[in-house]
Design a protein around this motif. Structure first.
Motif, PDB file in Angstrom:
ATOM      1  N   ARG A   4       4.566  -3.876  -6.425  1.00 28.17           N
ATOM      2  CA  ARG A   4       3.664  -3.284  -5.729  1.00 28.17           C
ATOM      3  C   ARG A   4       3.940  -2.995  -4.243  1.00 28.17           C
ATOM      4  N   HIS A   5       4.035  -1.662  -3.770  1.00 28.75           N
ATOM      5  CA  HIS A   5       4.523  -1.535  -2.497  1.00 28.75           C
ATOM      6  C   HIS A   5       6.075  -1.185  -2.136  1.00 28.75           C
ATOM      7  N   ASP A   6       6.956  -1.435  -3.425  1.00 30.03           N
ATOM      8  CA  ASP A   6       8.297  -1.010  -3.263  1.00 30.03           C
ATOM      9  C   ASP A   6       8.396   0.386  -2.973  1.00 30.03           C
ATOM     10  N   LEU A   7       9.629   0.829  -2.523  1.00 31.65           N
ATOM     11  CA  LEU A   7       9.718   1.964  -2.164  1.00 31.65           C
ATOM     12  C   LEU A   7      10.855   2.724  -2.990  1.00 31.65           C
ATOM     13  N   VAL A  41       5.977   5.360  -3.185  1.00 30.20           N
ATOM     14  CA  VAL A  41       5.676   4.013  -3.404  1.00 30.20           C
ATOM     15  C   VAL A  41       5.255   3.477  -4.876  1.00 30.20           C
ATOM     16  N   VAL A  42       5.651   2.410  -5.317  1.00 30.82           N
ATOM     17  CA  VAL A  42       5.322   1.850  -6.369  1.00 30.82           C
ATOM     18  C   VAL A  42       3.984   1.139  -6.396  1.00 30.82           C
ATOM     19  N   ARG A  43       3.070   1.722  -7.526  1.00 27.12           N
ATOM     20  CA  ARG A  43       1.731   1.262  -7.518  1.00 27.12           C
ATOM     21  C   ARG A  43       1.276   0.618  -8.838  1.00 27.12           C
ATOM     22  N   ARG A  44       0.393  -0.070  -8.962  1.00 21.60           N
ATOM     23  CA  ARG A  44      -0.040  -0.915 -10.038  1.00 21.60           C
ATOM     24  C   ARG A  44       0.208   0.015 -11.434  1.00 21.60           C
ATOM     25  N   ASP A 176       5.849 -15.505  -8.072  1.00 22.30           N
ATOM     26  CA  ASP A 176       5.649 -14.530  -9.383  1.00 22.30           C
ATOM     27  C   ASP A 176       5.003 -13.261  -9.233  1.00 22.30           C
ATOM     28  N   GLY A 177       4.853 -12.614  -8.051  1.00 18.13           N
ATOM     29  CA  GLY A 177       4.527 -11.405  -7.832  1.00 18.13           C
ATOM     30  C   GLY A 177       3.140 -11.053  -7.781  1.00 18.13           C
ATOM     31  N   ARG A 178       2.302 -12.143  -7.902  1.00 22.75           N
ATOM     32  CA  ARG A 178       0.780 -11.991  -7.776  1.00 22.75           C
ATOM     33  C   ARG A 178       0.462 -12.022  -6.358  1.00 22.75           C
ATOM     34  N   ALA A 179      -0.436 -11.139  -5.863  1.00 22.90           N
ATOM     35  CA  ALA A 179      -0.790 -11.110  -4.345  1.00 22.90           C
ATOM     36  C   ALA A 179      -2.092 -11.102  -4.289  1.00 22.90           C
ATOM     37  N   VAL A 180      -2.612 -11.630  -3.071  1.00 24.40           N
ATOM     38  CA  VAL A 180      -3.789 -12.037  -2.655  1.00 24.40           C
ATOM     39  C   VAL A 180      -4.019 -11.599  -1.280  1.00 24.40           C
ATOM     40  N   ALA A 181      -5.042 -10.874  -1.120  1.00 22.98           N
ATOM     41  CA  ALA A 181      -5.592 -10.628   0.633  1.00 22.98           C
ATOM     42  C   ALA A 181      -5.267 -11.976   1.458  1.00 22.98           C
ATOM     43  N   TRP A 182      -4.871 -11.928   2.490  1.00 20.71           N
ATOM     44  CA  TRP A 182      -4.615 -13.151   3.185  1.00 20.71           C
ATOM     45  C   TRP A 182      -5.888 -13.762   3.714  1.00 20.71           C
ATOM     46  N   LYS A 183      -6.681 -12.870   4.286  1.00 13.12           N
ATOM     47  CA  LYS A 183      -8.133 -13.225   4.704  1.00 13.12           C
ATOM     48  C   LYS A 183      -8.898 -14.059   3.531  1.00 13.12           C
ATOM     49  N   GLU A 184      -8.786 -13.612   2.310  1.00 20.23           N
ATOM     50  CA  GLU A 184      -9.706 -14.182   1.267  1.00 20.23           C
ATOM     51  C   GLU A 184      -8.998 -15.346   0.975  1.00 20.23           C
ATOM     52  N   LEU A 202       1.722  -6.430 -10.613  1.00 22.22           N
ATOM     53  CA  LEU A 202       2.239  -5.037 -11.107  1.00 22.22           C
ATOM     54  C   LEU A 202       1.320  -4.635 -12.482  1.00 22.22           C
ATOM     55  N   GLU A 203       1.060  -5.777 -13.256  1.00 24.13           N
ATOM     56  CA  GLU A 203       0.563  -5.289 -14.455  1.00 24.13           C
ATOM     57  C   GLU A 203      -0.943  -5.609 -14.458  1.00 24.13           C
ATOM     58  N   ARG A 204      -1.333  -6.541 -13.678  1.00 20.23           N
ATOM     59  CA  ARG A 204      -2.941  -6.878 -14.017  1.00 20.23           C
ATOM     60  C   ARG A 204      -3.448  -7.382 -12.577  1.00 20.23           C
ATOM     61  N   VAL A 205      -5.028  -7.361 -12.597  1.00 23.14           N
ATOM     62  CA  VAL A 205      -5.656  -7.998 -11.841  1.00 23.14           C
ATOM     63  C   VAL A 205      -6.602  -9.013 -12.413  1.00 23.14           C
TER      64      VAL A 205
END
Length: 224
Positions: A4-7, A41-44, A176-184, A202-205
């Protein structure tokens, strides 16, 4: 592997396929985007995304109709070039004057700590296109990609400290590509044991325990 967010920059055939799938009302603005050579921009990924396809999007410059987002798909063969999200250093000149010095200090301190920060969202689009995306209520969306736990904690401390001066938002991206809001994530470290955080890939939440994400990081630097 895309994230996600790649150009991504499309080939001529890629643009032909994209144009065939977007609403007619967006074609003129999308053609202007193409002619300027700006990236998508690459999205989920969507559930029915076919093998060999990647989900991409265009956040067109705000106009009288507000922000227009165009979501579509591209075949891998139709992507001529790909990069990760824009490094923060590449967006400093596009930042509004009241942010610039504080943002440059954050970038410098992160670099000194061996951390590379990237930017996405309105500030990144303004830097990439030269168009006006930022509004008084805009956040600065950053990506922190730590390699080990020491880098993670240093990065979170930097973001929290500079967040007192800047409207910082964004995500920590794990190996591993998983992203978390830094504040959370930071709140979870300070909260009750067993607290879960929302992790996006990229594939799941899904909700995960922070320890599961920490396990993807290198251990050595944390123990030094």
């Amino acid at each position: 592997m895309f994230a996600r967010h790649d150009l991504v920059w499309l080939t001529s055939r890629g643009w032909q396929r994209v144009r065939a799938t977007v609403p007619p009302g967006a074609l003129d603005r999308l053609d202007a985007w193409r002619d300027a050579g700006w990236p998508a921009v690459v999205r989920r990924a969507e559930i029915d995304l076919a093998p060999g396809e990647v989900a991409i999007g265009f956040a067109l410059p705000p106009g009288a109709d507000g922000k227009v987002r165009v979501g579509c798909r591209a075949e891998l063969a139709d992507i001529g070039r790909r990069t990760r999200a824009l490094p923060l250093v590449g967006a400093l000149d596009a930042a509004p004057a009241p942010w610039r010095d504080a943002l440059a200090a954050l970038e410098r301190q992160a670099a000194e700590a061996g951390l590379g920060l990237a930017v996405y969202g309105s500030l990144a689009l303004q830097a990439l296109t030269g168009q006006s995306y930022l509004m008084p209520t805009s956040d600065i969306d950053l990506l922190l990609r730590p390699l080990n736990r020491a880098q993670l904690m240093t990065g979170l401390d930097l973001l929290a400290r500079h967040g007192a001066l800047l409207p910082l938002d964004g995500e920590v991206v794990f190996p591993d590509g998983r992203a978390v809001a830094w504040k959370e994530l930071r709140a979870a470290f300070d909260g009750a044991p067993g607290t879960r955080v929302l992790a996006k890939s990229l594939e799941r939440v899904g909700l995960v325990k922070p320890d599961e994400l920490l396990a993807t990081l290198e251990e050595d630097a944390w123990l030094d």
